[in-house]
Design a protein around this motif. Structure first.
Motif, PDB file in Angstrom:
ATOM      1  N   PRO A  29      49.312  14.540 -15.738  1.00  0.00           N
ATOM      2  CA  PRO A  29      50.190  15.603 -15.232  1.00  0.00           C
ATOM      3  C   PRO A  29      49.625  16.161 -13.915  1.00  0.00           C
ATOM      4  O   PRO A  29      48.406  16.271 -13.766  1.00  0.00           O
ATOM      5  CB  PRO A  29      50.132  16.679 -16.318  1.00  0.00           C
ATOM      6  CG  PRO A  29      49.545  16.029 -17.507  1.00  0.00           C
ATOM      7  CD  PRO A  29      48.731  14.868 -17.038  1.00  0.00           C
ATOM      8  N   TYR A  30      50.521  16.489 -12.975  1.00  0.00           N
ATOM      9  CA  TYR A  30      50.099  17.011 -11.671  1.00  0.00           C
ATOM     10  C   TYR A  30      49.202  18.231 -11.813  1.00  0.00           C
ATOM     11  O   TYR A  30      48.273  18.432 -11.046  1.00  0.00           O
ATOM     12  CB  TYR A  30      51.344  17.342 -10.844  1.00  0.00           C
ATOM     13  CG  TYR A  30      51.026  17.765  -9.419  1.00  0.00           C
ATOM     14  CD1 TYR A  30      50.717  16.814  -8.450  1.00  0.00           C
ATOM     15  CD2 TYR A  30      51.030  19.112  -9.048  1.00  0.00           C
ATOM     16  CE1 TYR A  30      50.423  17.189  -7.145  1.00  0.00           C
ATOM     17  CE2 TYR A  30      50.738  19.492  -7.744  1.00  0.00           C
ATOM     18  CZ  TYR A  30      50.436  18.529  -6.797  1.00  0.00           C
ATOM     19  OH  TYR A  30      50.143  18.902  -5.515  1.00  0.00           O
ATOM     20  N   ARG A  31      49.499  19.050 -12.832  1.00  0.00           N
ATOM     21  CA  ARG A  31      48.734  20.297 -12.971  1.00  0.00           C
ATOM     22  C   ARG A  31      47.256  20.023 -13.251  1.00  0.00           C
ATOM     23  O   ARG A  31      46.395  20.827 -12.914  1.00  0.00           O
ATOM     24  CB  ARG A  31      49.418  21.185 -14.012  1.00  0.00           C
ATOM     25  CG  ARG A  31      48.736  21.445 -15.299  1.00  0.00           C
ATOM     26  CD  ARG A  31      49.598  22.303 -16.230  1.00  0.00           C
ATOM     27  NE  ARG A  31      50.428  21.492 -17.104  1.00  0.00           N
ATOM     28  CZ  ARG A  31      49.987  20.599 -18.000  1.00  0.00           C
ATOM     29  NH1 ARG A  31      48.752  20.373 -18.130  1.00  0.00           N
ATOM     30  NH2 ARG A  31      50.802  19.929 -18.773  1.00  0.00           N
ATOM     31  N   THR A  32      46.920  18.868 -13.834  1.00  0.00           N
ATOM     32  CA  THR A  32      45.503  18.566 -14.052  1.00  0.00           C
ATOM     33  C   THR A  32      44.963  17.575 -13.024  1.00  0.00           C
ATOM     34  O   THR A  32      43.757  17.415 -12.891  1.00  0.00           O
ATOM     35  CB  THR A  32      45.242  17.974 -15.457  1.00  0.00           C
ATOM     36  OG1 THR A  32      45.962  16.739 -15.579  1.00  0.00           O
ATOM     37  CG2 THR A  32      45.684  18.928 -16.544  1.00  0.00           C
ATOM     38  N   ASN A  33      45.865  16.874 -12.318  1.00  0.00           N
ATOM     39  CA  ASN A  33      45.384  15.857 -11.398  1.00  0.00           C
ATOM     40  C   ASN A  33      46.365  15.664 -10.248  1.00  0.00           C
ATOM     41  O   ASN A  33      47.418  15.056 -10.400  1.00  0.00           O
ATOM     42  CB  ASN A  33      45.188  14.535 -12.152  1.00  0.00           C
ATOM     43  CG  ASN A  33      44.262  13.597 -11.413  1.00  0.00           C
ATOM     44  OD1 ASN A  33      44.328  13.493 -10.190  1.00  0.00           O
ATOM     45  ND2 ASN A  33      43.400  12.937 -12.144  1.00  0.00           N
ATOM     46  N   ARG A  34      45.985  16.183  -9.075  1.00  0.00           N
ATOM     47  CA  ARG A  34      46.912  16.125  -7.933  1.00  0.00           C
ATOM     48  C   ARG A  34      47.050  14.710  -7.379  1.00  0.00           C
ATOM     49  O   ARG A  34      48.002  14.431  -6.666  1.00  0.00           O
ATOM     50  CB  ARG A  34      46.445  17.078  -6.815  1.00  0.00           C
ATOM     51  CG  ARG A  34      46.679  18.540  -7.158  1.00  0.00           C
ATOM     52  CD  ARG A  34      46.055  19.453  -6.110  1.00  0.00           C
ATOM     53  NE  ARG A  34      46.982  19.832  -5.039  1.00  0.00           N
ATOM     54  CZ  ARG A  34      46.635  20.579  -3.991  1.00  0.00           C
ATOM     55  NH1 ARG A  34      45.391  20.989  -3.856  1.00  0.00           N
ATOM     56  NH2 ARG A  34      47.529  20.900  -3.078  1.00  0.00           N
ATOM     57  N   SER A  35      46.111  13.809  -7.668  1.00  0.00           N
ATOM     58  CA  SER A  35      46.205  12.449  -7.141  1.00  0.00           C
ATOM     59  C   SER A  35      47.023  11.531  -8.035  1.00  0.00           C
ATOM     60  O   SER A  35      47.951  10.870  -7.579  1.00  0.00           O
ATOM     61  CB  SER A  35      44.815  11.837  -6.977  1.00  0.00           C
ATOM     62  OG  SER A  35      44.104  12.517  -5.987  1.00  0.00           O
ATOM     63  N   THR A  36      46.677  11.506  -9.314  1.00  0.00           N
ATOM     64  CA  THR A  36      47.393  10.587 -10.209  1.00  0.00           C
ATOM     65  C   THR A  36      48.674  11.223 -10.738  1.00  0.00           C
ATOM     66  O   THR A  36      49.429  10.585 -11.453  1.00  0.00           O
ATOM     67  CB  THR A  36      46.505  10.169 -11.394  1.00  0.00           C
ATOM     68  OG1 THR A  36      46.093  11.361 -12.076  1.00  0.00           O
ATOM     69  CG2 THR A  36      45.286   9.408 -10.919  1.00  0.00           C
TER      70      THR A  36
END
Lengths: 431, 301
Positions: free
Chosen positions: A404-411
């Motif tokens: 999820p974007y909220r935990t990982n801005r790259s993946t």
């Protein structure tokens, strides 16, 4: 000789070589003092040079302006100078002995939402300007919403033009209270407030004598000291493979290295890994960076990894730790900002770029469109026009492996590309 | 958590290596534009790092104005020899001889502008679909708006008002036949960062960057190197001074700085104390307020 020695020491140890990098974004509309503030930060940190100053002085005179127009520093395109507006994202650089800064300077008007989203995508910090005379406005809501949508870890609200409100503490308190109420509706983690006058210099670099009631730090102090190293995701080890390195030389005959950047977390030599999407497992044999062999690589380092086993890996695959794998699905729920003049429609097909992976997708369902001025949700919407933001379900031709974007801005991020024009038309964050 | 910290120089290095690898992966025939100046030297050094232990998977392209400092050419040839690179030279003299461009006239005549035609011809001749440049956003106001991946149409033109949005670190290199990309891996570096990196990694650079005695003359507030093709005005006279280059380009538009800096440390201190940008010594940018934007639209570096 002793002189030369001291000079050697001062160049290497003057702090220049061990600075951190802070990327921040600013959004502002005409007349809110954004250009003045940036001009002041650049000027006070000596990032404006004499020839640049002379050039904008001459340009200001030519335009018949009475004062030196600092906006001319950031408005680099001819069309921008002619129209007196910022159209595109401009990147500015300055450094203090503590940090190096990259400013993504973006226009604040609603018709440039896509530029704000672009500037916000790489920022550690958002600088939101509020005019002390006007308080929290529609555009403040918009800027705060974009910062929360793009999950910028830190927000600094600068209440500007305090000089025009007699440096009144009550004005500042009211704006702070209003913004906190707004932030409660958004997903923002860290918000700070600074009362300033960019024009007069109060609380920008130097503490203001006009607002002794304010006990907090100056804007520059915040920019230099806000803790950013723990903003990176250090838990989920993710290594999208960019390129396979096979030298085919006598010396490195059997070398097969996987080049990429650690997008989050860390990898050690000896770690047990899984390769997505094949599920093959192996162990990390070496981590190389030119002649140097590392025992550890962490985000955001670019390295080359070799594995113990000879398995088939190519660009688009992802190396992860065996006990911590990302989600895998062809059905992906996203928040998306539309960047193109041709609207997004349900049933539309697009190319997708996600990490180093290329797939195609179909827009299956629109959950809602969000009004970024009121934050109201419209569940009946069937398309997204330029600069509009909504929640959408897509189906991809091949599974994506993501967090999820909220935990990982790259993946957790991806872009949509129009198959006819090749333009980047959508910026999406995986829910 | 200290062991997970990264300095700004290493973060920039990592970003540039990422971009160079994206180029190798997304394009079929990329080329690295090599001028012999410090930025293209650092870019090539980063490319060697990105693909080690394999060779850099694209050639170096030098657009030769014929008005080079001799030291630049010697340095270029040694570097090519040492690293086993492939070098392709596009010659401005050839473009003039074949009538593709006409030599400028007058005292401020320069071949700088003529390079654009030679560059675009070279790109077309070798069917390059991506040209890597050492441009940095801090150099000039039009460059500040440049993308990492910058799209060029079939005429090689840049459309600054209609650029593709570039989000996170996802680079869109998709294009139609005949179009190409310019890619700038050093976009986020400043002049200071480049020097610090050269110091940190001990990167070789041409001797022109260090102080040396040279025949120069003074024009338009700067020192220019004397050369057979540089016509002097009656009031100008050649003298010998201790100078160094802050940037290296075509002799006709590269201003020399009076300097006694003879080490990288000296240069860094000089850059730190400087009150003029490095492009302030480039006569090519002074022609008009939007000189760089205009040249870039046509297909300049």
């Amino acid at each position: 000789m002793s002189d030369i020695n001291t000079q050697n020491i001062s160049a290497k140890d003057s702090g220049y070589l061990d600075m951190e990098l802070l990327r921040f974004t600013t959004a502002g509309s005409v007349d809110d003092g954004k250009s003045t503030l940036i001009g002041r930060l650049l000027y006070d940190s000596k990032a404006i040079f004499e020839d640049q100053m002379e050039a904008i002085e001459a340009a200001s005179t030519r335009r018949g302006e009475e004062y030196v127009n600092l906006a001319l520093l950031t408005d680099g395109l001819k069309a921008e100078r002619e129209q007196g507006i910022t159209i595109d994202v401009a990147y500015r650089y300055f450094a203090t002995p503590k940090r190096k800064f990259i400013i993504a300077d973006t226009p604040g008007h609603i018709q440039y939402t896509r530029n704000m989203v672009t500037g916000a995508s790489t920022a550690n910090l958002a600088l939101i300007l509020v005019d002390a005379r006007n308080g929290v406005l529609e555009q403040t809501i918009r800027h705060a919403f974009i910062a929360s949508l793009l999950q910028i870890p830190h927000i600094v609200v600068c209440v500007n033009k305090m000089d025009l409100m007699n440096y009144d503490e009550k004005v500042f308190d009211k704006i702070q209270k209003d913004f906190v109420a707004l932030a409660a509706k958004l997903s923002v983690q860290d918000v700070r407030f600074v009362p300033i006058s960019a024009l007069k210099g109060d609380n920008v670099v130097n503490r203001s004598d006009n607002m002794l009631w304010y006990q907090g730090p100056t804007l520059m102090y915040l920019l230099e000291n806000i803790h950013i190293s723990s903003d990176r995701n250090m838990i989920d080890a993710r290594f999208p493979v960019q390129y396979v390195i096979r030298p085919m030389s006598d010396k490195y005959h059997d070398y097969r290295g996987y080049a990429g950047r650690v997008e989050s977390g860390a990898f050690n030599v000896g770690d047990e890994i899984t390769v997505m999407p094949s599920g093959f497992t192996s162990k990390i044999k070496t981590i190389d960076s030119m002649e140097e062999s590392l025992t550890l690589a962490h985000t955001p380092q670019s390295v080359t990894i070799t594995l113990e086993d000879d398995i088939d890996i190519s660009r688009g695959d992802m190396i992860v730790r065996r006990n911590n794998v990302p989600e895998v699905s062809q059905d992906v729920d996203i928040r998306i900002c539309w960047l193109s003049e041709t609207p997004m429609r349900i049933g539309g097909k697009y190319m997708v770029k996600h990490t180093t992976n290329d797939v195609r997708c179909l827009i299956k369902e629109m959950v809602y469109k969000i009004d970024i001025n009121s934050l109201d949700r419209d569940k009946t919407a069937t398309e997204l026009k330029l600069n509009e933001i909504g929640r959408v379900k897509i189906r991809t031709t091949k599974p994506l492996y993501f967090d999820p974007y909220r935990t990982n801005r790259s993946t957790g991020s991806l872009i949509l590309i129009d198959e006819g024009t090749n333009n980047t038309v959508g910026a999406a964050m995986i829910v | 958590m200290k062991k997970y910290n990264i300095t700004h120089i290493r973060e920039l290095e990592s970003e540039s290596i990422y971009v160079l690898r994206e180029v190798a992966a997304q394009f079929e025939r990329p080329a690295l534009l090599f001028s012999g100046g410090k930025d293209s030297i650092v870019m090539y050094y980063l490319a060697r790092k990105a693909f080690w232990p394999a060779k850099v998977p694209f050639p170096l392209v030098h657009i030769d104005t014929g008005h080079n400092f001799e030291e630049t050419i010697v340095f270029r040839d040694e570097l090519v020899e040492k690293t086993g690179a492939t070098l392709i030279v596009g010659s401005v003299q050839e473009s003039i001889d074949t009538g593709r461009v006409a030599e400028e006239k007058g005292y401020s005549a320069s071949r700088n502008l003529l390079q654009t035609t030679t560059l675009l011809d070279t790109i077309e001749k070798h069917k390059f679909d991506c040209a890597l440049g050492g441009g940095r956003r801090d150099e000039e106001k039009a460059r500040a708006k440049e993308r990492f991946f910058s799209h060029r149409d079939e005429f090689g033109q840049w459309d600054p008002k209609n650029q593709r949005p570039e989000l996170w670190n996802i680079f869109n290199g998709k294009k139609h036949v005949g179009e190409h990309f310019r890619v700038f891996p050093l976009s986020n570096w400043t002049e200071m960062d480049v020097w610090q990196y050269i110091l940190l990694e001990n990167v070789d650079i041409p001797s022109l960057y260090f102080t040396h005695k040279r025949e120069v003359f003074f024009r338009d507030n700067q020192w220019l190197a004397a050369a057979p093709f540089m016509k002097l005005k009656p009031t100008e006279k050649i003298e010998v001074r201790e100078v160094r280059c802050r940037t290296i380009g075509d002799i006709s538009c590269t201003g020399m700085a009076l300097s006694t800096a003879n080490s990288l440390e000296d240069i860094i201190l000089e850059v730190a104390a400087s009150r003029v940008t490095e492009r302030g010594s480039r006569a090519d940018d002074k022609r008009s307020e939007s000189a760089m934007e205009d040249r870039k639209k046509e297909g300049y570096f």
